[in-house]
Write a protein that holds these residues in place. Structure first.
Motif: not given
Length: 270
Positions: A8-12, A19-23, A40-42, A70-72
């Protein structure tokens, strides 16, 4: 059974909310039985969250789940969309000096057991080379792991991490699925990909030929295999299974691009 993996490369990315909405919308449309997420970051500076609906705690995770995890937030959004799920998140290390970076698994079915495996030689949360993965067993008995491996040329290399992974899986009954970013192109011989095949694992997308990383990304610049795109994201099974369909997804053609990796969706007949 549908299985999805995506780094996900999340939050980056430039717009984490989009990004979250797309997934979330892709998961609502496809409804995979299990989804494995990496990076999967915070934010380490965010406040702890008081709500973790559907989360199964990891036995070794001491880092609190924070409000921008991101997972939450993916679980919360899926709940709003009417898709309840069970999930785990395992923080593995500090990423880019400001994130708690980890891995996650989402399941439509209840999780019977959760565990973590240490793949790196050291368990140092401040060392970016630390590799740790979560695994879950579902009611049917299958085990699923979200995997993010190191590179073949590293001092603590893919080969050593793979040996630790196999040792951690010893004695597991039934099928085991390894889903994630393995940092091993299938086009490069006598490295990680060939090692997994020779160890008896089955690449569920073998022969498909798609790429999951279209250009050189962090960690891959000046490494062999990254010149014109590569396949480094896989769904492996410990047993041979009949695969009905394989798709590279979240690539702008089949779902929005949401990170520097594309996803892999496998539909297996069990």
């Amino acid at each position: 059974m549908k299985l999805l993996t995506i780094n996900t490369h999340s939050l980056q990315e430039a717009d984490p909310a989009a990004q979250l909405e797309s997934l979330a919308q892709f998961l609502l449309r496809e409804q995979p039985d299990v989804a494995a997420l990496q990076e999967v970051s915070q934010s380490r500076s965010a406040e702890p969250s008081g709500q973790t609906p559907g989360m199964v705690p990891m036995p070794t995770a001491a880092v609190p789940v924070r409000q921008d995890n991101f997972a939450l937030n993916l679980a919360l959004r899926l709940g709003e969309l009417g898709l309840d799920c069970y999930w785990v998140w395992l923080p593995a290390k500090i990423g880019y000096d400001r994130f708690d970076e980890g891995l996650a698994l989402f399941s439509k079915k209840p999780i019977a057991r959760a565990e973590s495996l240490l793949l790196s030689a050291r368990d140092d949360y401040r060392d970016w080379q630390t590799r740790k993965i979560p695994g879950v067993r579902l009611a049917g008995g299958d085990w699923f792991y979200s995997v993010h491996m190191g590179w073949w040329e590293d001092a603590d290399c893919f080969r050593d991490q793979w040996r630790r992974l196999e040792a951690g899986l010893a004695g597991k009954s039934g099928r085991v699925w390894l889903m994630g970013d393995f940092n091993s192109p299938d086009s490069v011989r006598e490295q990680g990909y060939d090692l997994m095949v020779s160890s008896g694992w089955h690449d569920t997308a073998a022969g498909f030929g798609g790429v999951t990383v279209p250009q050189a990304i962090d960690g891959w610049r000046d490494r062999p295999g990254a010149e014109e795109g590569m396949r480094i994201d896989y769904i492996w099974c410990s047993q041979a299974v009949d695969v009905r369909n394989v798709r590279v997804v979240l690539n702008g053609l089949d779902g929005d691009v949401m990170s520097d990796h594309f996803g892999v969706l496998v539909d297996a007949e069990l």
